[in-house]
Design an enzyme around this catalytic site. Structure first.
Site, mmCIF file in Angstrom:
data_model
loop_
_atom_site.group_PDB
_atom_site.id
_atom_site.type_symbol
_atom_site.label_atom_id
_atom_site.label_comp_id
_atom_site.label_asym_id
_atom_site.label_seq_id
_atom_site.Cartn_x
_atom_site.Cartn_y
_atom_site.Cartn_z
ATOM 1 C CB CYS A 78 -0.958 -0.007 1.193
ATOM 2 S SG CYS A 78 -0.121 -0.084 2.793
ATOM 3 C CB THR A 79 0.183 4.862 0.105
ATOM 4 O OG1 THR A 79 -0.891 4.717 -0.815
ATOM 5 C CG2 THR A 79 0.952 6.147 -0.207
#
Length: 290
Positions: A175-176
């Site tokens: 994810c980010t």
């Protein structure tokens, strides 16, 4: 130079409301702006300010229960990406809607950016992007699975509908900045998946540390501030934000006939009423007049 800092920590806060005032005060005293979320499960957010300001806020956060080892990532910005400082109280610092999930108890194995390429190239590994569909749309790792979810809350239902497709596979998730994978890997472990891994520090740390010529990343990474996207070396990307639907727009998207600055884009042209659209236009006029 402005320092943009993304941070999170899963820990137990018995009274998050009591932490809000002092945290807001230290941010104001050092002219640090952005958004921080407090919940019984911990703290999450992105802030920006001078080197001294960020250091002061991080020093304060490290005094909070269980936050001495808080994770954070930094990137430079030429201008301040946030207009004000907000500290909000939430039920979750990243909303999944699964009360049994507890990242503080256990997560998948962390994989450093330097070791990520070798893992995701392995034939017995399924690579899953845990971000929302509009984030995946502007960039992801080559060959990664896009669950096509609108919100992170949708991820558990997606997994349960598709789990059989990944039977016998090792699962690598990203994810980010890493926070969503803390929850998604704990969730998969609870669902019986035996080998679960996630990218330590998330996409941002990978883009910071991995040379472009060795990178398996394709496109840009959506970020939740006025930069909208970043690329290798955490350089600012060329995306803008639609101020109606809050989705990222590439330069070509801003040339489409559906685009109206501040009011609509091709992704939301048929979504809002004309009255709502006029409200977007008025907000845009006010912002330009400042």
């Amino acid at each position: 130079m402005i320092i943009v800092t993304a941070l999170y920590r899963f820990t137990r806060f018995d009274d998050p409301a009591a932490l809000r005032g002092p945290l807001l005060a230290v941010c104001a005293a050092h002219q640090v702006r952005g958004t921080l979320l407090l919940a019984p499960e911990g703290i999450n957010g992105t802030i920006a300010g001078t080197r001294a300001g960020i250091d002061a806020v991080l020093a304060h956060i490290r005094t909070l229960p269980g936050c001495a080892a808080i994770e954070w990532k930094e990137s430079p910005a030429d201008t301040a990406p946030f207009g004000r400082m907000k500290v909000r109280l939430k039920r979750e610092i990243v909303t999944m809607g699964q009360p049994q999930v507890d990242p503080a108890a256990r997560t998948g194995a962390y994989i450093a950016p330097a070791d990520w390429n070798a893992l995701i190239r392995a034939p017995d590994v399924a690579v899953i992007d845990t971000r929302n569909d509009y984030e995946v749309g502007i960039g992801s790792f080559a060959g990664a699975v896009n669950p096509g979810i609108c919100t992170f809350r949708d991820f558990p239902a997606w997994w349960r509908a598709h789990a059989d497709e990944y039977a016998g596979k090792r699962i690598a998730m990203f994810c980010t900045g890493g926070i969503r994978c803390e929850k998604s890997t704990n969730f998969l472990i609870g669902e019986g998946v035996r080998e679960v891994f996630h990218l330590q520090g998330g996409i941002l740390k990978y883009l910071e540390e991995t040379p472009r010529e060795q990178s398996l990343w394709q496109g840009a990474c959506f970020v939740f501030d006025q930069r909208v996207s970043v690329t290798h070396g955490l350089a600012a990307g060329n995306h803008a934000l639609c101020h109606a639907c809050r989705r990222p727009l590439a330069p070509a998207d801003r040339l489409r006939p559906e685009y109206e600055e501040g009011a609509r884009c091709h992704q939301c042209a048929d979504t809002y009423s004309e009255a709502r659209r006029e409200g977007f236009r008025e907000r845009h006029r006010q912002m330009r007049g400042r």
